[in-house]
Design an enzyme around this catalytic site. Structure first.
Site, PDB file in Angstrom:
ATOM      1  CG  ASN A  47      86.307  15.495   2.561  1.00  0.00           C
ATOM      2  OD1 ASN A  47      87.322  15.928   2.016  1.00  0.00           O
ATOM      3  ND2 ASN A  47      86.197  14.239   2.976  1.00  0.00           N
ATOM      4  CE  LYS A  81      84.810  12.374   0.080  1.00  0.00           C
ATOM      5  NZ  LYS A  81      84.110  11.107   0.143  1.00  0.00           N
ATOM      6  CG  HIS A 137      87.663  10.724   5.227  1.00  0.00           C
ATOM      7  ND1 HIS A 137      87.475   9.753   4.269  1.00  0.00           N
ATOM      8  CD2 HIS A 137      86.569  11.518   5.174  1.00  0.00           C
ATOM      9  CE1 HIS A 137      86.311   9.962   3.663  1.00  0.00           C
ATOM     10  NE2 HIS A 137      85.740  11.028   4.198  1.00  0.00           N
ATOM     11  CD  GLU A 144      86.999   8.934   0.695  1.00  0.00           C
ATOM     12  OE1 GLU A 144      87.629   9.995   0.573  1.00  0.00           O
ATOM     13  OE2 GLU A 144      85.762   8.858   0.521  1.00  0.00           O
ATOM     14  CD  GLU A 199      82.592  11.481   7.105  1.00  0.00           C
ATOM     15  OE1 GLU A 199      81.970  12.255   6.385  1.00  0.00           O
ATOM     16  OE2 GLU A 199      83.755  11.102   6.834  1.00  0.00           O
ATOM     17  N   GLY A 242      79.505   8.527  -0.092  1.00  0.00           N
ATOM     18  CA  GLY A 242      79.537   8.486  -1.551  1.00  0.00           C
ATOM     19  C   GLY A 242      78.587   7.476  -2.173  1.00  0.00           C
ATOM     20  CB  SER A 272      74.801  10.080   1.233  1.00  0.00           C
ATOM     21  OG  SER A 272      75.630   9.177   0.529  1.00  0.00           O
TER      22      SER A 272
END
Ligand code: PGA
Length: 244
Positions: free
Chosen positions: A9, A11, A91, A93, A163, A169, A209
């Site tokens: 991904n 991003k 996701h 985010e 996730e 991250g 991660s």
């Protein structure tokens, strides 16, 4: 036997130039026992489809209608037309920065399926929810609303990615035990709400991660069928380590 699937991904990283550099490094890599792909920004999709033969091309989001007055949104119908293989929906985010709700994600998912796109549906709890030990309640809600009105026959076009938000991250991967436990919980959810045949077939990824050091042990778990990888997928050498 479920085939493993590893998606990088990207991003909002990489430009056309840097993607082309990446492609040069990975285009000769052959792998037969896994599916691998990259989730990239919308303007890169067409060029990636033309240039990349060994990886699946994945979009990072889509709209919930085929067309209309939705400034800034990309149509699932258009994604299908240009040959995109999968679209990531929900996701964290998108949920946390752009305030997407489970209901909105469900509308997108139904429209993506209608356009014969495959979907990677993300779910996962925040750190606060994890500490409050309500992970399973959160996942339950994300799945029950996210998958509302999804027909059993369409489940073969869906991958679920677990996730944990606190692992994305941050370098803090969930322990193998936690990752396996929640992926197992997701499979049990599918079994309870659909049937055991589809629950055995559906692929469940872990994300947060993941890197070349921990991917093997994560993927060796019974209910983890792949990984959604952010930062470790950006550089070609690191990506190659993940998929080889
Ligand atoms: P990360 O991102 O691997 O950098 O934690 C994962 C993701 O956001 O899908």
């Amino acid at each position: 036997m479920r085939k493993k699937i590893i998606i990088g991904n990207w991003k909002m990283y990489h430009t056309l130039n840097s993607m082309q550099e990446f492609i040069k490094q990975v285009e000769s890599i052959t792998f037969s026992n896994i599916d691998a792909g990259i989730a990239i920004q919308f303007p890169l999709l067409i060029e990636a489809k033309k240039q990349i033969k060994n990886l699946m091309i994945v979009a990072q989001d889509c709209g919930f209608e085929d067309e209309g007055a939705f400034t800034g949104v990309t149509s699932p119908k258009l994604l299908k037309e240009i040959g995109v293989n999968y679209v990531i929906l929900g996701h964290s985010e998108r949920r946390n920065i752009f305030f997407e709700t489970n209901e909105m994600i469900n509308k997108k998912l139904l429209k993506a399926l209608k356009n014969n796109l495959n979907v990677i549906l993300c779910c996962g709890e925040t750190e606060e929810e994890y500490n409050s030990k309500i992970t399973k309640d959160v996942i339950n809600k994300q799945l029950s609303t996210g998958l509302k009105d999804v027909d059993i026959k369409d489940l073969s076009n869906i991958i679920i990615a677990y996730e944990p938000v606190w692992a994305i991250g941050t370098g803090k991967t969930a322990t193998i035990e936690v990752a396996q436990e929640i992926c197992h919980f997701i499979r049990q959810y599918i079994k309870a709400n659909y049937n055991s045949e589809v629950s055995n077939q559906i692929r469940i990824q872990y994300g947060g991660s993941v890197n070349s050091e921990n991917i093997k042990s994560l993927l060796s778990q019974k209910d983890i069928d792949g990984a959604l990888v952010g930062s470790a997928s950006l550089k070609s050498d690191s990506f190659i380590k993940l998929i080889s």
